[in-house]
Design a protein around this motif. Structure first.
Motif, PDB file in Angstrom:
ATOM      1  N   VAL A 133       1.309  -1.134   0.124  1.00  0.00           N
ATOM      2  CA  VAL A 133       0.477   0.212   0.003  1.00  0.00           C
ATOM      3  C   VAL A 133       1.071   1.929   0.363  1.00  0.00           C
ATOM      4  N   GLN A 134       0.389   1.794  -0.548  1.00  0.00           N
ATOM      5  CA  GLN A 134       1.834   3.140  -1.145  1.00  0.00           C
ATOM      6  C   GLN A 134       0.622   4.568  -0.868  1.00  0.00           C
ATOM      7  N   THR A 135      -0.468   4.901  -0.976  1.00  0.00           N
ATOM      8  CA  THR A 135      -1.993   5.495   0.117  1.00  0.00           C
ATOM      9  C   THR A 135      -1.122   6.088   0.568  1.00  0.00           C
ATOM     10  N   SER A 136      -0.643   7.267   1.424  1.00  0.00           N
ATOM     11  CA  SER A 136      -0.894   7.311   2.293  1.00  0.00           C
ATOM     12  C   SER A 136      -1.208   8.903   2.465  1.00  0.00           C
ATOM     13  N   ALA A 137      -1.228   9.391   4.100  1.00  0.00           N
ATOM     14  CA  ALA A 137      -2.189  10.346   4.728  1.00  0.00           C
ATOM     15  C   ALA A 137      -1.491  10.680   5.768  1.00  0.00           C
ATOM     16  N   VAL A 138      -1.200  11.793   6.108  1.00  0.00           N
ATOM     17  CA  VAL A 138      -0.972  13.749   6.538  1.00  0.00           C
ATOM     18  C   VAL A 138      -1.470  14.051   7.342  1.00  0.00           C
ATOM     19  N   GLN A 139      -0.765  14.329   8.944  1.00  0.00           N
ATOM     20  CA  GLN A 139      -1.650  15.225   8.994  1.00  0.00           C
ATOM     21  C   GLN A 139      -1.648  16.943   8.579  1.00  0.00           C
ATOM     22  N   GLU A 140      -2.155  17.432   8.707  1.00  0.00           N
ATOM     23  CA  GLU A 140      -1.792  19.491   8.745  1.00  0.00           C
ATOM     24  C   GLU A 140      -2.815  19.480   8.737  1.00  0.00           C
ATOM     25  N   GLY A 141      -1.863  20.561   9.787  1.00  0.00           N
ATOM     26  CA  GLY A 141      -3.747  21.577  10.904  1.00  0.00           C
ATOM     27  C   GLY A 141      -4.170  20.708  11.507  1.00  0.00           C
ATOM     28  N   ASP A 142      -5.907  21.121  11.068  1.00  0.00           N
ATOM     29  CA  ASP A 142      -7.005  20.328  11.460  1.00  0.00           C
ATOM     30  C   ASP A 142      -7.296  19.040  10.828  1.00  0.00           C
ATOM     31  N   SER A 143      -6.307  18.318   9.901  1.00  0.00           N
ATOM     32  CA  SER A 143      -7.097  17.269   8.580  1.00  0.00           C
ATOM     33  C   SER A 143      -5.933  16.704   8.196  1.00  0.00           C
TER      34      SER A 143
ATOM     35  N   GLY B 186       0.998   1.033  10.900  1.00  0.00           N
ATOM     36  CA  GLY B 186       1.770   2.527  10.167  1.00  0.00           C
ATOM     37  C   GLY B 186       0.382   3.102   9.831  1.00  0.00           C
ATOM     38  N   PHE B 187      -0.478   2.092   9.669  1.00  0.00           N
ATOM     39  CA  PHE B 187      -1.627   2.516   8.452  1.00  0.00           C
ATOM     40  C   PHE B 187      -3.074   2.830   9.200  1.00  0.00           C
ATOM     41  N   SER B 188      -3.794   3.429   8.802  1.00  0.00           N
ATOM     42  CA  SER B 188      -4.916   4.229   9.532  1.00  0.00           C
ATOM     43  C   SER B 188      -6.211   4.122   8.717  1.00  0.00           C
ATOM     44  N   MET B 189      -7.667   3.779   8.928  1.00  0.00           N
ATOM     45  CA  MET B 189      -9.009   3.658   8.457  1.00  0.00           C
ATOM     46  C   MET B 189      -9.042   5.048   7.966  1.00  0.00           C
ATOM     47  N   LEU B 190      -9.509   5.677   7.312  1.00  0.00           N
ATOM     48  CA  LEU B 190     -10.403   7.351   6.844  1.00  0.00           C
ATOM     49  C   LEU B 190     -11.964   6.857   6.081  1.00  0.00           C
ATOM     50  N   LEU B 191     -12.688   8.130   7.340  1.00  0.00           N
ATOM     51  CA  LEU B 191     -13.952   7.787   6.315  1.00  0.00           C
ATOM     52  C   LEU B 191     -13.273   9.351   5.278  1.00  0.00           C
TER      53      LEU B 191
ATOM     54  N   PRO C  61     -11.507  15.915   7.174  1.00  0.00           N
ATOM     55  CA  PRO C  61     -10.867  16.523   8.817  1.00  0.00           C
ATOM     56  C   PRO C  61     -10.848  15.126   9.916  1.00  0.00           C
ATOM     57  N   LEU C  62      -8.965  15.893  11.327  1.00  0.00           N
ATOM     58  CA  LEU C  62      -8.362  15.043  11.800  1.00  0.00           C
ATOM     59  C   LEU C  62     -10.049  13.838  12.458  1.00  0.00           C
ATOM     60  N   ASP C  63     -11.308  14.254  12.830  1.00  0.00           N
ATOM     61  CA  ASP C  63     -12.134  12.915  13.015  1.00  0.00           C
ATOM     62  C   ASP C  63     -13.220  11.646  12.370  1.00  0.00           C
ATOM     63  N   ALA C  64     -12.074  12.820  11.121  1.00  0.00           N
ATOM     64  CA  ALA C  64     -12.662  11.222  10.324  1.00  0.00           C
ATOM     65  C   ALA C  64     -11.751   9.930  10.371  1.00  0.00           C
ATOM     66  N   LEU C  65     -11.528   9.857  11.064  1.00  0.00           N
ATOM     67  CA  LEU C  65     -10.466   8.632  11.580  1.00  0.00           C
ATOM     68  C   LEU C  65     -10.863   7.769  12.065  1.00  0.00           C
TER      69      LEU C  65
END
Length: 261
Positions: A138-148, A181-186, A221-225
């Motif tokens: 899996v190469q799709t990535s998600a990084v935190q930036e502020g509130d997102s 190092g993986f997370s599920m996001l909505l 948003p961060l709460d999409a986790l």
């Protein structure tokens, strides 16, 4: 061990079979030819719990156990493989994770719509270079930036995204943490940067859409986790364990359709 169905299970099996014989099986060839599910039938499914098999009743589901849910999917498979696949994926791969790890707010936002018969949910795991080897590929990535969270990457061969109010997306949120190092996001369709490509051309099951997704700076948003950060791989494995039961039931239904039982 007694493998016979209980009276309650037999009654439910009969109710689902009667529905499938009237609303699903006669249109299976049309679904295959047009590549479109029969929404007139799907909108009737909540009455039998088919769009929320193991979702709690508080959210519009039927709250069934695994055996009852498998009976339902087997009957759908007996009538139409495409419909059964999309409904199975909807229940097991989208509703299931939301039930298991969703916050009260997330459940209230998505589950009532998912169980309504007006939408079918989706889970995006596979990528062009990552199938069975999700941990390494899996190469799709998600990084935190502020509130997102900012998501970049692509997914391939994903079921139901064209019908989904939410696509649960597996992404790397820590490239140094291995399976932690993986997370599920909505991710909601229509979010800027998300492209849902045209359905793939397949040799069968054409009524169940299989599509590629592109994420280009998709901001959620961060709460999409969904659940805890870093637990996405483990959530995926647990989800797929349950999903295999449903696909097994679907396959039994397909086999029964071939011998006209």
């Amino acid at each position: 061990m007694d493998f016979d169905l209980t009276q309650e299970q037999k009654m439910y099996q009969r109710a689902v079979r009667d529905f499938c014989e009237g609303e699903i099986r006669p249109y299976a060839a049309q679904v295959e030819a047009t590549g479109e599910l029969r929404w007139d039938a799907i909108r009737q499914m909540p009455a039998l719990g088919l769009t929320g098999l193991q979702v709690p009743e508080d959210y519009g589901g039927a709250g069934l156990d695994t055996v009852m849910a498998s009976i339902a999917v087997e009957e759908l498979g007996r009538a139409c493989g495409s419909t059964a696949l999309s409904v199975s994926a909807h229940n097991g791969l989208c509703c299931g994770p939301l039930v298991n790890w969703g916050t009260p707010v997330q459940k209230a936002r998505y589950l009532p719509r998912l169980t309504s018969g007006e939408a079918l949910g989706s889970l995006a795991l596979t990528e062009p270079g990552a199938g069975s080897d999700l941990a390494g590929g899996v190469q799709t990535s998600a990084v935190q930036e502020g509130d997102s969270w900012i998501i970049d990457g692509s997914k391939a061969w994903i079921t139901n995204p064209r019908y989904a109010p939410v696509i649960i997306t597996l992404a790397r949120t820590d490239k140094q943490a291995g399976t932690r190092g993986f997370s599920m996001l909505l991710v909601e369709p229509g979010t800027p940067g998300l492209t849902i490509h045209a359905p793939e051309k397949k040799m069968g099951l054409n009524g169940s859409p299989t599509q590629m997704l592109s994420y280009d700076g998709v901001r959620v948003p961060l709460d999409a986790l969904l659940g805890e950060a870093g637990r996405g791989f483990h959530q995926t494995m647990q989800t797929l364990d349950a999903g295999r039961i449903s696909i097994g039931a679907l396959s039994v239904g397909l086999a029964l359709s071939l011998i006209h039982i």
